[in-house]
Design a protein around this motif. Structure first.
Motif, PDB file in Angstrom:
ATOM      1  N   GLY A 268       0.794  -1.227   0.000  1.00 11.58           N
ATOM      2  CA  GLY A 268       0.000   0.000   0.000  1.00 11.58           C
ATOM      3  C   GLY A 268       0.827   1.277   0.000  1.00 11.58           C
ATOM      4  N   ILE A 269       2.146   1.139   0.066  1.00 17.99           N
ATOM      5  CA  ILE A 269       2.987   2.350   0.037  1.00 17.99           C
ATOM      6  C   ILE A 269       2.991   2.926  -1.375  1.00 17.99           C
ATOM      7  CG2 ILE A 269       5.415   3.115   0.191  1.00 17.99           C
ATOM      8  CD1 ILE A 269       5.600   1.610   2.788  1.00 17.99           C
ATOM      9  N   ASP A 270       2.906   4.247  -1.443  1.00 18.31           N
ATOM     10  CA  ASP A 270       2.816   4.884  -2.768  1.00 18.31           C
ATOM     11  C   ASP A 270       4.210   5.218  -3.303  1.00 18.31           C
ATOM     12  OD1 ASP A 270       2.330   6.989  -0.524  1.00 18.31           O
ATOM     13  OD2 ASP A 270       3.192   8.104  -2.213  1.00 18.31           O
ATOM     14  N   LEU A 271       4.250   5.402  -4.614  1.00 14.98           N
ATOM     15  CA  LEU A 271       5.523   5.604  -5.319  1.00 14.98           C
ATOM     16  C   LEU A 271       6.269   6.844  -4.811  1.00 14.98           C
ATOM     17  CD1 LEU A 271       7.372   4.748  -7.685  1.00 14.98           C
ATOM     18  CD2 LEU A 271       5.921   6.112  -9.204  1.00 14.98           C
ATOM     19  N   ALA A 272       5.541   7.940  -4.552  1.00 16.15           N
ATOM     20  CA  ALA A 272       6.214   9.177  -4.123  1.00 16.15           C
ATOM     21  C   ALA A 272       6.877   8.975  -2.758  1.00 16.15           C
ATOM     22  CB  ALA A 272       5.216  10.336  -4.067  1.00 16.15           C
ATOM     23  N   THR A 273       6.162   8.312  -1.837  1.00 18.22           N
ATOM     24  CA  THR A 273       6.735   8.062  -0.508  1.00 18.22           C
ATOM     25  C   THR A 273       7.967   7.173  -0.632  1.00 18.22           C
ATOM     26  OG1 THR A 273       4.567   8.258   0.503  1.00 18.22           O
ATOM     27  CG2 THR A 273       6.226   7.056   1.767  1.00 18.22           C
ATOM     28  N   LEU A 274       7.858   6.144  -1.472  1.00 19.90           N
ATOM     29  CA  LEU A 274       8.996   5.240  -1.659  1.00 19.90           C
ATOM     30  C   LEU A 274      10.202   6.012  -2.204  1.00 19.90           C
ATOM     31  CD1 LEU A 274      10.262   2.421  -1.784  1.00 19.90           C
ATOM     32  CD2 LEU A 274       9.299   2.162  -4.063  1.00 19.90           C
ATOM     33  N   ASN A 275       9.961   6.825  -3.238  1.00 22.12           N
ATOM     34  CA  ASN A 275      11.094   7.522  -3.852  1.00 22.12           C
ATOM     35  C   ASN A 275      11.692   8.595  -2.938  1.00 22.12           C
ATOM     36  OD1 ASN A 275      11.812   6.200  -6.167  1.00 22.12           O
ATOM     37  ND2 ASN A 275      10.195   7.148  -7.395  1.00 22.12           N
ATOM     38  N   GLU A 276      10.848   9.172  -2.090  1.00 25.07           N
ATOM     39  CA  GLU A 276      11.373  10.132  -1.116  1.00 25.07           C
ATOM     40  C   GLU A 276      12.345   9.425  -0.155  1.00 25.07           C
ATOM     41  OE1 GLU A 276       8.924  12.703   1.868  1.00 25.07           O
ATOM     42  OE2 GLU A 276       8.044  12.818  -0.151  1.00 25.07           O
ATOM     43  N   ALA A 277      11.952   8.240   0.303  1.00 19.32           N
ATOM     44  CA  ALA A 277      12.817   7.494   1.232  1.00 19.32           C
ATOM     45  C   ALA A 277      14.088   7.028   0.513  1.00 19.32           C
ATOM     46  CB  ALA A 277      12.054   6.303   1.802  1.00 19.32           C
ATOM     47  N   LEU A 278      13.941   6.580  -0.731  1.00 17.84           N
ATOM     48  CA  LEU A 278      15.098   6.100  -1.487  1.00 17.84           C
ATOM     49  C   LEU A 278      16.094   7.223  -1.765  1.00 17.84           C
ATOM     50  CD1 LEU A 278      13.338   3.707  -4.048  1.00 17.84           C
ATOM     51  CD2 LEU A 278      14.993   3.016  -2.299  1.00 17.84           C
ATOM     52  N   ALA A 279      15.573   8.430  -2.006  1.00 15.88           N
ATOM     53  CA  ALA A 279      16.440   9.558  -2.382  1.00 15.88           C
ATOM     54  C   ALA A 279      17.489   9.827  -1.298  1.00 15.88           C
ATOM     55  CB  ALA A 279      15.602  10.804  -2.638  1.00 15.88           C
ATOM     56  N   GLU A 280      17.130   9.555  -0.026  1.00 16.51           N
ATOM     57  CA  GLU A 280      18.107   9.772   1.050  1.00 16.51           C
ATOM     58  C   GLU A 280      19.333   8.879   0.888  1.00 16.51           C
ATOM     59  OE1 GLU A 280      16.263   9.487   4.894  1.00 16.51           O
ATOM     60  OE2 GLU A 280      14.612  10.777   4.225  1.00 16.51           O
ATOM     61  N   HIS A 281      19.167   7.779   0.133  1.00 18.00           N
ATOM     62  CA  HIS A 281      20.299   6.860  -0.125  1.00 18.00           C
ATOM     63  C   HIS A 281      20.814   7.034  -1.560  1.00 18.00           C
ATOM     64  CE1 HIS A 281      19.456   4.502   3.573  1.00 18.00           C
ATOM     65  NE2 HIS A 281      18.248   4.979   3.359  1.00 18.00           N
ATOM     66  N   HIS A 282      20.396   8.107  -2.184  1.00 20.18           N
ATOM     67  CA  HIS A 282      20.765   8.383  -3.567  1.00 20.18           C
ATOM     68  C   HIS A 282      20.255   7.296  -4.527  1.00 20.18           C
ATOM     69  CE1 HIS A 282      22.716  11.461  -5.788  1.00 20.18           C
ATOM     70  NE2 HIS A 282      23.029  10.544  -6.681  1.00 20.18           N
ATOM     71  N   LEU A 283      19.075   6.756  -4.197  1.00 15.26           N
ATOM     72  CA  LEU A 283      18.493   5.686  -5.011  1.00 15.26           C
ATOM     73  C   LEU A 283      17.113   6.116  -5.496  1.00 15.26           C
ATOM     74  CD1 LEU A 283      19.386   2.671  -2.680  1.00 15.26           C
ATOM     75  CD2 LEU A 283      20.481   3.227  -4.860  1.00 15.26           C
ATOM     76  N   THR A 284      16.595   5.391  -6.486  1.00 13.88           N
ATOM     77  CA  THR A 284      15.248   5.685  -6.997  1.00 13.88           C
ATOM     78  C   THR A 284      14.643   4.454  -7.652  1.00 13.88           C
ATOM     79  OG1 THR A 284      13.974   7.150  -8.452  1.00 13.88           O
ATOM     80  CG2 THR A 284      16.128   6.511  -9.252  1.00 13.88           C
ATOM     81  N   LEU A 285      13.313   4.355  -7.593  1.00 15.79           N
ATOM     82  CA  LEU A 285      12.616   3.385  -8.440  1.00 15.79           C
ATOM     83  C   LEU A 285      12.239   4.162  -9.699  1.00 15.79           C
ATOM     84  CD1 LEU A 285      11.327   0.566  -8.839  1.00 15.79           C
ATOM     85  CD2 LEU A 285       9.222   1.497  -7.887  1.00 15.79           C
ATOM     86  N   PRO A 286      12.907   3.915 -10.826  1.00 17.57           N
ATOM     87  CA  PRO A 286      12.796   4.849 -11.959  1.00 17.57           C
ATOM     88  C   PRO A 286      11.591   4.593 -12.863  1.00 17.57           C
ATOM     89  CG  PRO A 286      14.407   3.166 -12.451  1.00 17.57           C
ATOM     90  CD  PRO A 286      13.860   2.845 -11.100  1.00 17.57           C
ATOM     91  N   ILE A 287      10.439   4.310 -12.241  1.00 12.54           N
ATOM     92  CA  ILE A 287       9.201   4.196 -13.020  1.00 12.54           C
ATOM     93  C   ILE A 287       8.516   5.541 -12.861  1.00 12.54           C
ATOM     94  CG2 ILE A 287       7.070   2.888 -13.338  1.00 12.54           C
ATOM     95  CD1 ILE A 287       9.330   0.950 -13.471  1.00 12.54           C
ATOM     96  N   ASP A 288       8.362   6.246 -13.976  1.00 11.79           N
ATOM     97  CA  ASP A 288       7.976   7.648 -13.889  1.00 11.79           C
ATOM     98  C   ASP A 288       6.625   7.871 -14.562  1.00 11.79           C
ATOM     99  OD1 ASP A 288       8.888  10.567 -13.582  1.00 11.79           O
ATOM    100  OD2 ASP A 288       8.255  10.420 -15.663  1.00 11.79           O
ATOM    101  N   LEU A 289       5.660   8.393 -13.806  1.00 12.84           N
ATOM    102  CA  LEU A 289       4.356   8.640 -14.412  1.00 12.84           C
ATOM    103  C   LEU A 289       3.669   9.823 -13.751  1.00 12.84           C
ATOM    104  CD1 LEU A 289       1.873   5.840 -13.300  1.00 12.84           C
ATOM    105  CD2 LEU A 289       4.140   5.979 -12.418  1.00 12.84           C
ATOM    106  N   GLY A 290       2.603  10.288 -14.374  1.00 13.60           N
ATOM    107  CA  GLY A 290       1.913  11.485 -13.876  1.00 13.60           C
ATOM    108  C   GLY A 290       0.928  11.201 -12.765  1.00 13.60           C
ATOM    109  N   ALA A 291       0.921   9.995 -12.214  1.00  8.49           N
ATOM    110  CA  ALA A 291       0.033   9.654 -11.097  1.00  8.49           C
ATOM    111  C   ALA A 291       0.905   9.159  -9.950  1.00  8.49           C
ATOM    112  CB  ALA A 291      -0.950   8.569 -11.535  1.00  8.49           C
ATOM    113  N   ASN A 292       0.273   8.924  -8.789  1.00  7.48           N
ATOM    114  CA  ASN A 292       1.037   8.438  -7.632  1.00  7.48           C
ATOM    115  C   ASN A 292       0.434   7.107  -7.162  1.00  7.48           C
ATOM    116  OD1 ASN A 292       2.834   8.237  -5.528  1.00  7.48           O
ATOM    117  ND2 ASN A 292       1.627   9.574  -4.168  1.00  7.48           N
ATOM    118  N   PRO A 293       0.739   6.018  -7.881  1.00  6.03           N
ATOM    119  CA  PRO A 293       0.122   4.726  -7.569  1.00  6.03           C
ATOM    120  C   PRO A 293       0.755   4.050  -6.363  1.00  6.03           C
ATOM    121  CG  PRO A 293       1.663   4.484  -9.381  1.00  6.03           C
ATOM    122  CD  PRO A 293       1.660   5.944  -9.029  1.00  6.03           C
TER     123      PRO A 293
END
Ligand SMILES: Cc1cc2nc3c(=O)[nH]c(=O)nc-3n(C[C@H](O)[C@H](O)[C@H](O)COP(=O)(O)OP(=O)(O)OC[C@H]3O[C@@H](n4cnc5c(N)ncnc54)[C@H](O)[C@@H]3O)c2cc1C
Length: 487
Positions: free
Chosen positions: A127-152
């Motif tokens: 149930g965690i959303d992509l924006a929250t995940l990428n915010e947490a990953l960014a602190e480690h200089h990481l990203t889930l690079p699936i990019d879209l105009g929604a926040n699934p």
């Protein structure tokens, strides 16, 4: 299965009686089960405003609670759909209109987000959303690079096998899934522990991949282990007007030959899409085309790299400018606009929401090979003009990977019944066309009531039988999802 009780699973069926709903409420904490007359509209309505009717909504918090809901559903033969952020456009995550189906929403399944920076993996609740995940990953200089105009949600992304705007470089969700935990809708609510998260694992077929892109028909994904990437450190973005739509392919080939894997996006917006954006854009979205008519076709081109700035590459903007100049001299490019990447991306990401504001529509999520893409585009537009002369046809999409979102818009005037006949004809003809060009009727949105008929028509019987067998094995009572897998 033995004899079925008073109400049967799926469609058509009957609403679980109040005693059964009372039992469901007792399985979870107060507030986690919602039943009419509570307002369930949010769970019943999709992004395009289409509405079903929910008999109940259960909001478990973790795998144990998901299992309790699933076991209850099995005991009572109660059919249900799994829903994440409800941004999917094929009606797969909302209940049908019968009023018998329930919704298992994963919105409270957000307990786990564990990053392993050494492995470059993340273990994450569905149930965690992509924006929250990428915010947490960014602190480690990481990203889930699936990019879209929604926040699934991550579960919804696994369900639909989401693609997005950087698929040309990073692939779809399937490519990032290293492990899953799935609850099957069987009597025991079996938990499949497929979450070891190894990059190499050849113990037989890769069973977890069966659930990626299964559109919530085979099991409830409760956890995923994902491979993540390094954040890009440098990028350049340009909007490029090709001389004709067929010059798109020439430009793409040139870019790839000159920049290889640094080409991270190659997106298209047609004039119709740009006009819709101009009409609906918010003040923060900058409009680069002044008062002139926007170009017939615009490409958003991105180069990026996770290499430390200045280590091996020349400045990215210079490099992209030079390639566009070469393309202009070769006769492929008419014009180009540069600007801050976020501003140009904002324009691209607005496309769907802007187009959704344009009126009654039928939306297609098509893909074919890059070499057949321009043919698909031209033939589909001609077909629509022929079958539904009063409509507007807007297209845009991830053309770098053969994707094309085609949206047909009906003006408000005219009888709804006439419109429905035209919509049906357009729907069938476009799906037949994409098949005839060797493409697919579902590029990245998964399958749902919106496109299942096209899929059935064009799937060879042997393959269909295999899909039905998988469904019967995972979901013996046919409780789960919005689709009926008929013979
Ligand atoms: C503005 C906008 C832009 C978009 N752009 C893109 C794009 O570029 N590329 C793209 O691919 N899609 C795009 N989409 C579509 C959509 O965002 C994706 O399909 C997304 O992954 C759906 O996730 P969700 O959490 O909203 O899932 P939902 O819409 O809730 O569900 C989608 C499907 O997944 C199933 N599902 C949900 N959770 C689970 C779970 N835990 N276990 C099993 N099945 C589950 C549902 O039953 C359903 O079949 C866009 C949508 C919008 C509104």
């Amino acid at each position: 299965v033995g004899s079925l009780p008073a109400y049967t699973p799926g469609r058509p069926g009957a609403t679980p009686p109040p005693t059964a709903l009372g039992e469901l409420t007792g399985q979870l904490s107060p507030g986690q089960v919602l039943v009419p007359p509570e307002d369930l509209a949010r769970y019943e309505t999709d992004v395009l405003g289409r509405r079903g009717s929910a008999a109940w909504v259960a909001r478990p918090r973790d795998t144990a609670e998901v299992r309790r809901v699933v076991q209850w559903a099995y005991r009572h033969r109660a059919s249900f759909v799994v829903q994440g952020a409800n941004t999917g456009p094929v009606r797969a995550g909302i209940p049908d209109a019968s009023g018998h189906q329930g919704v298992l929403s994963t919105e409270l399944c957000r307990g786990t987000l564990v990053i392993d920076a050494v492995d470059r993996t993340v273990t994450v609740s569905a149930g965690i959303d992509l924006a929250t995940l990428n915010e947490a990953l960014a602190e480690h200089h990481l990203t889930l690079p699936i990019d879209l105009g929604a926040n699934p949600t991550i579960g919804g992304m696994v369900g639909a096998n989401t693609g997005g705007a950087r698929l040309i470089r990073h692939g779809d969700v399937r490519r990032h899934v290293l492990g899953l935990e799935v609850v099957l809708p069987d009597e025991a609510a079996t938990v499949l522990p497929l979450q070891r998260g190894l990059r190499k694992d050849n113990r037989g077929p890769d069973v977890k991949q069966l659930f990626v892109g299964s559109s919530g028909t085979l099991g409830v994904v409760t956890m995923a282990v994902l491979s993540v990437d390094l954040l890009p450190r440098q990028s350049a973005v340009a909007l490029v007007e090709p001389v004709t739509d067929s010059a798109m392919v020439e430009l793409l080939t040139l870019l790839e030959h000159r920049h290889g894997e640094q080409v991270t996006a190659f997106e298209m917006l047609s004039r119709g899409a740009l006009e819709a954006i101009a009409r609906h854009r918010t003040p923060d979205v900058r409009w680069p085309f002044g008062s002139e008519l926007p170009p017939d076709v615009i490409l958003l081109v991105e180069l990026s790299s996770s290499d430390a700035a200045g280590s091996i590459h020349r400045d990215f903007v210079d490099s992209l400018t030079e390639t566009i100049e070469v393309a202009r001299q070769a006769g492929h490019v008419a014009n180009a606009w540069f600007g801050p990447p976020q501003q140009l991306w904002a324009l691209r990401h607005m496309a769907i929401n802007a187009i959704m504001g344009e009126g009654a529509l039928v939306a297609f999520d098509l893909s074919t090979t890059r070499s057949a893409l321009v043919d698909l585009r031209r033939q589909a537009r001609d077909l629509v003009a022929h079958l539904a002369p009063g409509t507007r046809c807007i297209d845009f999409g991830h053309v770098g990977d053969g994707g094309l979102h085609l949206v047909v818009i009906w003006p408000d005037a005219g009888k709804a019944a006439d419109r429905e006949v035209e919509q049906r004809a357009v729907h069938d003809a476009v799906y037949d066309l994409v098949e005839s060009l060797g493409g697919t009727s579902s590029a990245e949105h998964g399958i749902g009531p919106e496109n299942i008929d096209a899929l059935r028509r064009h799937t060879p019987q042997g393959l269909w039988n295999l899909q039905r067998a998988c469904k019967a094995m995972c979901d013996p009572l046919d409780l789960l999802g919005s689709l009926t897998f008929g013979p």
